[in-house]
Design a protein around this motif. Structure first.
Motif, PDB file in Angstrom:
ATOM      1  N   ARG A 349       0.841  -1.193   0.000  1.00 48.09           N
ATOM      2  CA  ARG A 349       0.000   0.000   0.000  1.00 48.09           C
ATOM      3  C   ARG A 349       0.879   1.247   0.000  1.00 48.09           C
ATOM      4  N   GLU A 350       0.458   2.240  -0.745  1.00 48.79           N
ATOM      5  CA  GLU A 350       1.211   3.488  -0.796  1.00 48.79           C
ATOM      6  C   GLU A 350       1.070   4.227   0.530  1.00 48.79           C
ATOM      7  N   ARG A 351       2.198   4.712   1.045  1.00 52.38           N
ATOM      8  CA  ARG A 351       2.188   5.450   2.297  1.00 52.38           C
ATOM      9  C   ARG A 351       2.066   6.947   2.016  1.00 52.38           C
ATOM     10  N   SER A 352       1.523   7.661   2.972  1.00 52.70           N
ATOM     11  CA  SER A 352       1.394   9.103   2.813  1.00 52.70           C
ATOM     12  C   SER A 352       2.753   9.772   2.957  1.00 52.70           C
ATOM     13  N   VAL A 353       2.826  11.017   2.538  1.00 56.84           N
ATOM     14  CA  VAL A 353       4.077  11.771   2.621  1.00 56.84           C
ATOM     15  C   VAL A 353       4.515  11.875   4.082  1.00 56.84           C
ATOM     16  N   ALA A 354       5.826  11.813   4.304  1.00 59.03           N
ATOM     17  CA  ALA A 354       6.352  11.949   5.665  1.00 59.03           C
ATOM     18  C   ALA A 354       5.966  13.317   6.229  1.00 59.03           C
ATOM     19  N   PHE A 355       5.531  13.326   7.492  1.00 54.48           N
ATOM     20  CA  PHE A 355       4.993  14.558   8.074  1.00 54.48           C
ATOM     21  C   PHE A 355       5.147  14.476   9.581  1.00 54.48           C
ATOM     22  N   ALA A 356       5.946  15.376  10.146  1.00 53.76           N
ATOM     23  CA  ALA A 356       6.162  15.380  11.597  1.00 53.76           C
ATOM     24  C   ALA A 356       6.019  16.796  12.132  1.00 53.76           C
ATOM     25  N   LEU A 357       5.355  16.917  13.272  1.00 55.53           N
ATOM     26  CA  LEU A 357       5.125  18.205  13.920  1.00 55.53           C
ATOM     27  C   LEU A 357       5.621  18.169  15.359  1.00 55.53           C
ATOM     28  N   THR A 358       6.258  19.243  15.782  1.00 55.40           N
ATOM     29  CA  THR A 358       6.592  19.441  17.183  1.00 55.40           C
ATOM     30  C   THR A 358       5.864  20.694  17.644  1.00 55.40           C
TER      31      THR A 358
END
Length: 479
Positions: A349-358
């Motif tokens: 399955r295709e994964r979503s774009v990497a995305f991280a928040l602090t």
């Protein structure tokens, strides 16, 4: 919630299911739901069923503490608008009581989902492997499954120097149980957890010093963005970077000694250790599973299927130490549950774009891929951005990345509204948007979104892409 078990009845010695899920956190819940939706008989095994990490000791209680710190900070900076109310009085016990009360509400919501499971699905026990699809429970039963999903989560790491020093040594799993705000706080670790809680405590009047072996905060990729983050958090705490720390008990708290780029010694009432959360795998007897393990003892897996090699075993969430974020855990659980149900017909399955928040103030965000060979970048400076200046929070920067055709590939940002801007950028990267295409979108004035224009224009210039005509009349410079 758990199935009725009579240990004297041989007929009940084994439980049989299509998919067994070990762990009832975000990833495990999603995996069980996906497998059951596929029509399979499922079991979800957990010793406590206490709710998700996010609700108990992660996302939600930390954001409740941060919300209190925002309120205190707003009072302190109100005079810049001509609004005067005096120094805020922080009622520490009231702050912590609200954190726990609201946290418990969120926890109850997650626990209620277990009550909706089919009878006998939730098994309150600890599991370990006897074989790839054979599990032993600590109540004497065994589970025979067609496939197994490992979703055991992670736990806070406490290095040896901080062990056995009593309750003044805190982690994110214990700090929210404090009856009052600490008098002083040392935070060990400049990652997302350390930064968020250190800044929140500092704004609530706690004397905070943050220590880290490295000199890069929050894993920030862009130097300019990192500098913006550093300047912002340094107003709320003392930073001691590039140092090693040693802790010992003291009559008044915990004595820390540090050496490296700086040297010193100080006694703190409490120490928050935020140096990582390794996977909870030690009790699973993974050698018996036959799975290939990496140097850290974690099963190797394919992140598009979550399958461990060719075995009918899948590993998700914090347990695989890949992308340890709630939205990723939920996605991984859904993928793994569906594939476990369909085994051996496993589908990538295709994964979503990497995305991280602090959730510092301003927020730090990383989207997609960062700088690299052949990557075009553009930058926006928020130190004089119109809307940010109107709100007396003009600071920070945004760096956007794109390929040679101007298609956005990622972003680094630390600026006002960065948590919302990062969502727009993540959606743009995942949808294949170009700088030209985004500039053709409507930008209302005055908004923080307008600040992205400078970075988008730079990418257009670097890639020789024409800017859309007639889209910027009447927008003042610096807006």
């Amino acid at each position: 919630m758990s199935s009725t078990f009579d240990p004297s009845d041989p007929a009940q010695s084994d439980l049989i299911c299509d998919v067994a899920v070990i762990g009832a956190g975000t990833a495990g819940i999603a995996a069980e739901r996906a497998a059951r939706k596929a029509g399979k008989r499922t079991l979800i095994i957990d010793p406590e069923f206490r709710g998700t990490l996010c609700a108990n000791t992660g996302c939600m209680p930390s954001k409740l503490l941060i919300a209190a710190s925002h309120a205190a900070h707003a009072v302190r900076r109100a005079p810049v608008f001509g609004v005067h109310s005096g120094e805020p009085m922080i009622d520490g016990p009231a702050v912590m009581a609200r954190v726990r009360a609201e946290r418990d509400r969120f926890v109850e919501f997650t626990r209620e989902s277990f009550d909706d499971l089919p009878q006998g699905t939730a098994i309150r026990a600890r599991a370990r492997f006897l074989g790839p699809t054979l599990l032993a429970l600590d109540d004497g039963r065994r589970v025979r499954a067609g496939a197994v999903v490992i979703a055991t989560g992670s736990s806070a790491l406490v290095p040896e120097t901080f062990r056995d020093l009593g309750p003044r040594i805190l982690t994110n799993e214990t700090i929210f149980e404090l009856p009052d705000l600490p008098e002083s706080l040392a935070v060990i670790g400049g990652g997302p957890i350390g930064l968020e809680l250190a800044q929140a405590m500092g704004r609530l009047g706690v004397s905070v010093t943050l220590f880290d072996q490295g000199t890069r905060l929050g894993k920030a990729r862009c130097d300019v963005v990192h500098d913006a983050l550093h300047d912002a958090v340094a107003r709320d705490m003392t930073l001691c970077l590039g140092v090693e720390t040693v802790a010992s008990a003291d009559a008044d708290g915990i004595r820390l000694t540090w050496t490296g780029d700086a040297q010193g010694e100080q006694v703190f009432s409490h120490v928050l250790v935020a140096v990582g959360r390794p996977p909870n795998l030690s009790d699973l007897d993974l050698k018996a599973s036959g799975l290939k393990l990496d140097d850290h003892g974690t099963p190797t897996s394919d992140r598009t299927t979550l399958q461990c090699g060719s075995a009918p075993v899948f590993i998700v969430g914090d347990a695989n130490a890949d992308a340890t974020l709630l939205h990723e855990a939920s996605t991984e659980g859904a993928i793994a549950g569906a594939n476990a149900a369909a085994f051996p017909d496993v589908t990538p399955r295709e994964r979503s774009v990497a995305f991280a928040l602090t959730f510092t103030d301003p927020p730090l965000a990383m989207v997609g891929t960062g700088p690299g060979d052949g990557v075009i970048s553009g930058r926006s400076d928020y130190s004089n951005q119109g809307r940010a200046r109107a709100e007396a929070r003009a600071e920070g920067a945004v760096t956007l990345y794109a390929d040679a055709q101007g298609r956005l590939s990622g972003a680094d940002l630390c600026c006002p509204g960065g948590d919302h801007l990062a969502h727009l950028l993540a959606w743009s990267v995942q949808s294949g948007a170009t700088a030209t295409g985004l500039l053709a979108m409507p930008f209302y004035h005055p908004t923080l979104e307008e600040g992205l224009k400078a970075a988008l224009r730079q990418i257009c210039s670097e890639t020789n892409q024409a800017e859309p005509a007639g889209r910027d009349f009447g927008t003042p410079p610096g807006a």
